[in-house]
Enzyme design. Structure first.
Site, mmCIF file in Angstrom:
data_model
loop_
_atom_site.group_PDB
_atom_site.id
_atom_site.type_symbol
_atom_site.label_atom_id
_atom_site.label_comp_id
_atom_site.label_asym_id
_atom_site.label_seq_id
_atom_site.Cartn_x
_atom_site.Cartn_y
_atom_site.Cartn_z
ATOM 1 N N GLU A 458 0.853 -1.198 0.000
ATOM 2 C CA GLU A 458 0.000 0.000 0.000
ATOM 3 C C GLU A 458 0.883 1.240 0.000
ATOM 4 O O GLU A 458 1.168 1.812 -1.034
ATOM 5 C CB GLU A 458 -0.950 -0.027 1.202
ATOM 6 C CG GLU A 458 -2.113 0.935 1.076
ATOM 7 C CD GLU A 458 -3.237 0.604 2.056
ATOM 8 O OE1 GLU A 458 -4.057 1.489 2.276
ATOM 9 O OE2 GLU A 458 -3.279 -0.525 2.586
ATOM 10 N N GLU A 739 -2.192 0.197 13.503
ATOM 11 C CA GLU A 739 -3.357 0.590 12.705
ATOM 12 C C GLU A 739 -4.660 0.333 13.459
ATOM 13 O O GLU A 739 -5.606 1.108 13.374
ATOM 14 C CB GLU A 739 -3.361 -0.183 11.389
ATOM 15 C CG GLU A 739 -4.507 0.159 10.454
ATOM 16 C CD GLU A 739 -4.375 -0.523 9.109
ATOM 17 O OE1 GLU A 739 -5.055 -0.096 8.164
ATOM 18 O OE2 GLU A 739 -3.579 -1.493 8.993
ATOM 19 N N HIS A 760 1.472 2.821 11.843
ATOM 20 C CA HIS A 760 0.343 3.546 11.264
ATOM 21 C C HIS A 760 0.054 4.723 12.210
ATOM 22 O O HIS A 760 -0.497 4.525 13.273
ATOM 23 C CB HIS A 760 -0.870 2.609 11.227
ATOM 24 C CG HIS A 760 -1.670 2.663 9.977
ATOM 25 N ND1 HIS A 760 -1.400 1.877 8.886
ATOM 26 C CD2 HIS A 760 -2.750 3.394 9.638
ATOM 27 C CE1 HIS A 760 -2.295 2.112 7.941
ATOM 28 N NE2 HIS A 760 -3.125 3.040 8.370
#
Length: 862
Positions: A458, A739, A760
């Site tokens: 990503e 995250e 994250h």
């Protein structure tokens, strides 16, 4: 008086950066004066400051956080400037000479776009051209761009220590030209300019749907370069890309950001970028059309560099008989490795974030292979990647023929060249670790752009993540120039999408591309980055330039919403929304969107963003537009109240985030706020003082509790140790922000692999509350020209210490809890920088002390 720091466009002595006009700033300090009463900026075309181009009035008192220089800029030209500052007690100082140099500006980059002639487009090439210089070189500049990545060398030497040029942009709108000072690289006589090309963001496997992650922009390599020499006889010599340049396959067999890099030492062509090398068997490059590419423009991206080195802390022999390096810290970059293996030996490094059952693990990286493969030619080498990076704490080492030596490995920490400005330390080591986790996640995800994660398939610039973390980031580091580039791309994406803000920036989507709404754009919070981030930068740094640049983007975002999604009730409904992303109060375990009504969230953010646009219009003197957007904000607020608030002021949405947003963005009338506060506290108590918020509510939860006079409640939420909480992650050994609240389960098992990053930064936005409420530091005027220090004392700490280099200078806040026979009191020590004032208080107290520059100590009894 001492002038400590000078910057141009929030960078030190920039070369080749885009600038509509230069804005200079400085930090001064004085032991005798409290105020700057005069300052004079002088701009010259020579370093000796004899050829004056402009000089401000000696009796003016310009704002040190940003002075526009009314100088007409020429391309490829150096400018020099100084500032002299006078204090109110008559002391003065003049800065050293600072400089900035323009890039190509409106001039076209000389040369043609060229590419490799091979049918196989996966071959990474060496590219070179020779040239002869017949006079002494006074000045030399390399202007270069390409798709994907360029690695330029002159006469066998790298021209810069930065990586991943020419950066990541909306390539179909603009491509950056990187400028390098290569004066010391070019010799009298024969020379060679060489470039190695890699895939990177534009050509490699990157972005889009996880199903394929196919290349998005180009299939071919593109290179365009201009080497311009200024010679001592007054002439200029230009070497630029054309069909006469030659190429050969490089030793890089494979590269992309997700899967890593493969390098064969046996295919290295030694001295390939030197004048003595015979390239007679190399093939000629060919020209390629620039159809579909954006225009080339001077860079905005900060350099991506190795910021520091981290040795591994130990070597692990796992139950699966693997050899694994433990770096002791989740980090981003790569391993630099000393290798001396027999020819043909294949050494493989695999990168991962966590061990599972004591063994190496990569499944949460999804399809990313995250590996570096090195094939030895039998010689002793120090090796590292050229065109990739990894997010990792653990590195599995395979293929060594002898015993591993930990001293043969060194971690290279890599991110954009941002200067750290903030530091927070307390007496509680877990809170310190949490703060450091937020900062480490910023380091790892501020590589070229603010990404969501640095390790899996990503690594994109999700706007929602960037927005909620932007204030925290700006305490931690000098972010103005970094975010300027990100917001520039955001506006480019908006323009090709009729005002809609894409969810990721750059979007990776061409105008003709059709993709799911999840990957496209238009959601609140994410799209509101267009408004909130410029306003945050203006407030934090005091430089109005960011509002002037981004105001069309800010306004256009609101107009797009109003024209497309505001319904007959006056609410923002319809379209895709992320909701309170990854909140814990959804309908089931797989509900990522949370339990808060998405129309409510969208409408609250429309209310807030339209108000911020009005505030920006007021700063810029756009009176009619200020009135327009204030009216929109108030109309949306009234519509929210009609739909979601009863006559007693109670919300009909029973989630923590709904109540947090109502308080943070002043949805209800002041007399009804206490009802919302009381209901929020009830929701927290029902959940054992644990949060259930996602990306949206978490950023504001502790802040609204503090602002409601409930500091102890905020501390209760912060200090929770079991799931869900920040300290649960810390106690589980996290060294970055996760995250998800439960990315790792209590038994050490990772909770899932579909979307589970251990680096994250979004939930690291709690560090903003630490700066602003634990230490009590917040700006009253843009750029900290005046600021408040209102610490929220608690017996949970023996001390809290903050050191922040603000745009006006160093601010220090330190408080201690002290016990005496008569009881406890808190001692507050403050350093107020030159040319500012501080308002000092404690919550609940009416007395406010105004402190002038200097060091002060204040005591408060409890």
């Amino acid at each position: 008086m001492k002038i400590l720091q000078c910057m141009t466009n929030h960078m030190k002595n920039p070369i080749g950066f885009a600038m509509d006009y230069p804005v200079v700033s400085w930090i001064a300090d004085s032991e005798v004066s409290a105020r700057q009463v005069r300052a004079q900026v002088t701009v010259s075309s020579d370093e000796r400051m004899t050829q004056i181009l402009w000089q401000s009035d000696e009796w003016e008192n310009p704002d040190s956080t940003g002075v526009k220089l009314p100088v007409e800029l020429a391309p490829c030209t150096a400018y020099y400037w100084t500032v002299q500052v006078w204090g109110d007690q008559g002391d003065t100082d003049i800065s050293p000479v600072n400089y900035f140099e323009t890039g190509k500006r409106e001039l076209e980059l000389d040369g043609k776009w060229i590419t490799t002639p091979w049918e196989d487009k996966t071959i990474c090439p060496y590219v070179r051209t020779g040239f002869c210089v017949e006079h002494k070189v006074k000045k030399a500049r390399l202007y270069i761009t390409g798709l994907g990545l360029v690695w330029p060398e002159i006469n066998g030497r790298r021209v810069s220590d930065e990586y991943f040029a020419p950066g990541f942009t909306a390539y179909d709108r603009w491509i950056q030209i990187y400028t390098y000072d290569v004066t010391g690289f070019v010799d009298w006589g024969e020379n060679v300019l060489g470039v190695m090309l890699g895939n990177g963001w534009a050509k490699g496997r990157f972005g889009g749907s996880r199903r394929t992650h196919t290349k998005t922009y180009v299939n071919d390599y593109y290179l365009k370069a201009e080497l311009r020499l200024w010679l001592d006889d007054g002439s200029e010599q230009v070497i630029s890309t054309d069909e006469n340049w030659k190429c050969a396959p490089s030793p890089i067999l494979f590269d992309n950001f997700y899967d890593g890099e493969h390098f064969d030492e046996g295919r290295v062509i030694h001295d390939w970028s030197t004048a003595g090398f015979d390239d007679g068997k190399w093939m000629h490059m060919k020209t390629i059309s620039d159809e579909g590419l954006g225009q080339t423009e001077d860079r905005l991206s900060l350099p991506v560099v190795v910021k520091s080195y981290i040795p591994p802390v130990k070597v692990i022999r796992t139950p699966a008989d693997e050899i694994v390096l433990d770096m002791g810290q989740n980090m981003v970059g790569w391993i630099r490795m000393h290798v001396h293996e027999p020819a043909g030996t294949r050494v493989r490094l695999s990168y991962g974030e966590i061990l599972q059952d004591g063994c190496f693990y990569q499944e949460n990286l999804r399809t990313a292979k995250a590996e570096y493969i090195y094939i030895s030619d039998g010689t002793e080498q120090i090796v590292e990647p050229h065109f990739t990076f990894y997010g990792f704490q653990y590195v599995k080492v395979e293929g060594l023929t002898g015993e591993i030596d930990i001293n043969d490995f060194m971690g290279c920490l890599v991110y954009s060249d941002l200067e750290e400005t903030g530091m927070l330390v307390t007496s509680d080591q877990r809170i310190n670790r949490l703060y450091e986790n937020a900062k480490w996640s910023q380091r790892g995800n501020f590589l070229e752009l603010p990404t969501d994660c640095p390790q899996r398939d990503e690594r994109m610039g999700w706007t929602g993540d960037a927005q909620v973390f932007s204030k925290t980031a700006s305490y931690n580091m000098e972010t103005y120039a970094f975010y300027t580039k990100f917001l520039h791309d955001l506006w480019h994406e908006q323009q090709k999408n009729h005002g809609m803000v894409t969810h990721v920036v750059p979007s990776l989507l061409r105008e003709s591309f059709t993709e799911s709404a999840f990957w496209h754009g238009g959601a609140c919070v994410w799209g509101d980055a267009a408004v909130i981030m410029p306003w945050t930068m203006y407030g934090h740094y005091g430089d109005v330039t960011i509002l002037e640049r981004q105001y069309p983007s800010m306004r256009t975002w609101i107009d797009w919403i109003m024209g497309k999604y505001v319904d007959e009730r006056g609410l923002w409904s319809g379209g895709f929304q992320f909701g309170d992303w990854l909140a814990l109060d959804g309908k089931g375990e797989d509900d990522r969107y949370g339990g808060t009504d998405t129309t409510y969230i969208a409408s609250v953010f429309l209310r807030n963003s339209s108000m911020l646009v009005a505030e920006a219009a007021a700063v810029l003197g756009r009176t009619d537009e200020e009135k327009k957007y204030r009216q929109i904000s108030e109309q949306v607020r009234a519509a929210i109240c009609r739909e979601y608030v009863d006559q007693d002021g109670r919300l009909n949405i029973r989630t923590q985030t709904a109540h947090v947003l109502a308080l943070r963005f002043e949805v209800v009338e002041p007399e009804k706020r206490q009802v919302i506060v009381d209901d929020l506290m009830e929701l927290l108590r029902e959940n054992g003082m644990h949060l259930t918020c996602g990306f949206v509510g978490t950023a504001y939860l502790c802040k609204v509790l503090s602002e409601a006079g409930l500091s102890e409640a905020a501390y209760q939420v912060l200090f929770q140790k079991d799931f869900p909480s920040w300290l649960y992650e810390v106690d589980m050994g996290a060294t970055t922000i996760w995250e998800r609240w439960n990315s790792v389960l209590p038994d050490g098992k990772i909770s899932g692999t579909g979307m589970n990053s251990l680096n994250h930064y979004a939930y690291g936005s709690i560090a903003q509350w630490m700066y602003e409420h634990m230490a009590g530091l917040r700006e009253n005027e843009p750029g900290f020209k005046s600021f408040t220090i209102c610490p929220e004392f608690t017996e949970r700490f023996e001390f809290v210490d903050v050191n922040y280099r603000s745009p006006k200078g160093e601010i220090k806040v330190h408080w201690d809890r002290v016990a005496e026979d008569e009881g406890r009191f808190y001692q507050l020590s403050v350093k107020v920088p030159f040319d500012t004032t501080a308002q000092v208080c404690i919550p609940g107290e009416r007395d406010v002390q105004i402190l002038l520059p200097g060091e002060h100590t204040v005591s408060y009894r409890t």
